[in-house]
Design a protein around this motif. Sequence first.
Motif, PDB file in Angstrom:
ATOM      1  N   ASP A 148      45.865  10.584  73.090  1.00  0.00           N
ATOM      2  CA  ASP A 148      45.686  10.059  74.446  1.00  0.00           C
ATOM      3  C   ASP A 148      46.255  10.983  75.507  1.00  0.00           C
ATOM      4  O   ASP A 148      45.862  10.909  76.679  1.00  0.00           O
ATOM      5  N   GLU A 157      37.366  16.251  78.099  1.00  0.00           N
ATOM      6  CA  GLU A 157      36.120  15.683  78.610  1.00  0.00           C
ATOM      7  C   GLU A 157      35.890  14.273  78.074  1.00  0.00           C
ATOM      8  O   GLU A 157      35.304  13.426  78.757  1.00  0.00           O
ATOM      9  N   GLY A 210      38.317  12.144  77.440  1.00  0.00           N
ATOM     10  CA  GLY A 210      39.308  11.211  77.953  1.00  0.00           C
ATOM     11  C   GLY A 210      40.753  11.512  77.639  1.00  0.00           C
ATOM     12  O   GLY A 210      41.649  10.809  78.117  1.00  0.00           O
ATOM     13  N   THR A 211      41.035  12.531  76.823  1.00  0.00           N
ATOM     14  CA  THR A 211      42.420  12.895  76.540  1.00  0.00           C
ATOM     15  C   THR A 211      43.068  13.472  77.790  1.00  0.00           C
ATOM     16  O   THR A 211      42.516  14.380  78.415  1.00  0.00           O
ATOM     17  N   GLN A 221      40.135  15.812  87.739  1.00  0.00           N
ATOM     18  CA  GLN A 221      39.336  14.970  86.854  1.00  0.00           C
ATOM     19  C   GLN A 221      38.345  15.868  86.126  1.00  0.00           C
ATOM     20  O   GLN A 221      37.596  16.620  86.774  1.00  0.00           O
ATOM     21  N   ALA A 255      35.902  12.575  81.384  1.00  0.00           N
ATOM     22  CA  ALA A 255      36.659  11.326  81.410  1.00  0.00           C
ATOM     23  C   ALA A 255      38.162  11.554  81.415  1.00  0.00           C
ATOM     24  O   ALA A 255      38.928  10.590  81.462  1.00  0.00           O
ATOM     25  N   GLY A 256      38.586  12.819  81.381  1.00  0.00           N
ATOM     26  CA  GLY A 256      40.007  13.137  81.270  1.00  0.00           C
ATOM     27  C   GLY A 256      40.663  13.454  82.601  1.00  0.00           C
ATOM     28  O   GLY A 256      40.020  13.890  83.552  1.00  0.00           O
ATOM     29  N   ARG A 257      41.972  13.246  82.629  1.00  0.00           N
ATOM     30  CA  ARG A 257      42.785  13.545  83.803  1.00  0.00           C
ATOM     31  C   ARG A 257      43.748  14.684  83.477  1.00  0.00           C
ATOM     32  O   ARG A 257      44.365  14.703  82.415  1.00  0.00           O
ATOM     33  N   ARG A 287      45.139   8.704  78.615  1.00  0.00           N
ATOM     34  CA  ARG A 287      43.929   7.934  78.439  1.00  0.00           C
ATOM     35  C   ARG A 287      44.258   6.445  78.477  1.00  0.00           C
ATOM     36  O   ARG A 287      45.221   5.984  77.856  1.00  0.00           O
ATOM     37  N   THR A 288      43.453   5.676  79.190  1.00  0.00           N
ATOM     38  CA  THR A 288      43.655   4.233  79.249  1.00  0.00           C
ATOM     39  C   THR A 288      42.593   3.533  78.404  1.00  0.00           C
ATOM     40  O   THR A 288      41.563   4.111  78.039  1.00  0.00           O
ATOM     41  N   GLU A 326      38.991   3.646  79.430  1.00  0.00           N
ATOM     42  CA  GLU A 326      38.234   4.863  79.214  1.00  0.00           C
ATOM     43  C   GLU A 326      37.653   4.911  77.806  1.00  0.00           C
ATOM     44  O   GLU A 326      36.734   5.642  77.551  1.00  0.00           O
TER      45      GLU A 326
END
Length: 228
Positions: free
Chosen positions: A48, A72, A74-75, A188, A191-193, A224-225, A228
């Motif tokens: 995560d 990409e 979400g990690t 961003q 899907a990842g930050r 990751r939440t 996501e």
Amino acid sequence: MVRGGWEGHRPVEATEMFLPFLEDSGYAVRVEESTEVYADADEMARTDLVVQCVTMSEITAEELAGLIAAVEAGTGFTGWHGGIADSFRASSDYLHLVGGQFATHPGKEPCERQGGQEDNYLPYTVNITALGREHPITAGVEDFDLVTEQYWVLHDDLVDVLATTTHPVRPWHPWHRPVTSPAIWTRQWGAGRIVVTTPGHGLDVLEHPSVRTIITRGMTWATRTVSE
């Protein structure tokens, strides 16, 4: 937690400072001494958050592709100073992922230099931006002063800058007007930050209350939440 690279940034000691926070926050932490784990697609899919502290060094094409794919999907990806902003200098794809790259840290007047890392320690201010005053990572943090390496960063427009620092004009430097660099930013990517905090050269800087707050909040925000 992935660490290694140039020993001058104390990757083991620096990352150990944040292990208690992560464990107390409920993270199951795996520590890796190289970037080989990035090529393990199954492990990265279960991850995560990646906290990276690897200055300079090299990364294989397979490892970098695995890191990019994980972000990409979400990690979260975060780190401080050269451990994220001066990693894998030979890789343009890594630079594209992170959005900003260390270029230099201006030094003291030549007559004051003694040949050590302290030659690049200058007093400077980290200024929270209007966006930063509202962002969960930096909300409530006031502008703060440091005496350490001040990163001059090359960056693109896809970064959301939470704080800046300005390099003044000094007689021994070749630029002719003040230059403002991002000091803290998010990005961003799929899907990842991504969160980059440029202060953090030494353990004393990482102990600074504002720096530590920003780094730990950045870890939480980048993770990751469930949604996501």
